[in-house]
Design a protein around this motif. Structure first.
Motif: not given
Length: 140
Positions: A107, A109, A123-127, A131-135
């Protein structure tokens, strides 16, 4: 008074054996094997022997110590350091085990390591930790 009771009375109030004790014991055994099997130089063998002896006396001193708070702090430092090493090797083992079905990404962040299904593309992933979104991009 029996011998067993005298030994128990002697060890009452002393720190005893913990994780750092075992870590030092393993280190002494590794140094002994290194010295016996691989070191041909007498000078290097003497240096390693002195190091083994110092570690052995430190190990026994910690075991017999009555300053329990100081020994607990030492053990806590050792276990926190050893835990990081253990986590690294467990992660490497899992990466090898799961290489056909999963990819491991970090991640950006919170730097958590995430296990993602092996799918080609972005793909879009939520940690789950922050709880942040990243590709995440997987090429293979």
């Amino acid at each position: 008074m029996s011998f067993r009771q005298r030994i128990a009375q002697f060890f009452y109030g002393r720190y005893g054996i913990d994780g750092l004790y075992y870590g030092l014991l393993v280190m002494i055994l590794i140094l002994w094997i290194l010295r016996v099997a691989f070191l041909d130089s007498i000078a290097a063998g003497v240096v390693v022997y002195i190091l083994e002896t110092v570690l052995l006396f430190w190990m026994l001193y910690r075991c017999m110590s009555r300053n329990i708070a100081a020994r607990q702090r030492e053990n806590q430092l050792f276990t926190s350091f050893f835990k990081k090493i253990k986590i690294f090797f467990v992660l490497q083992k899992n990466k090898i085990r799961d290489f056909k079905t999963y990819r491991y990404k970090t991640c950006p962040h919170c730097k958590a390591t995430l296990r993602l299904p092996k799918r080609k593309g972005t793909h879009a992933v939520i940690c789950p930790r922050c709880a942040r979104r990243f590709d995440a991009t997987t090429r293979i």
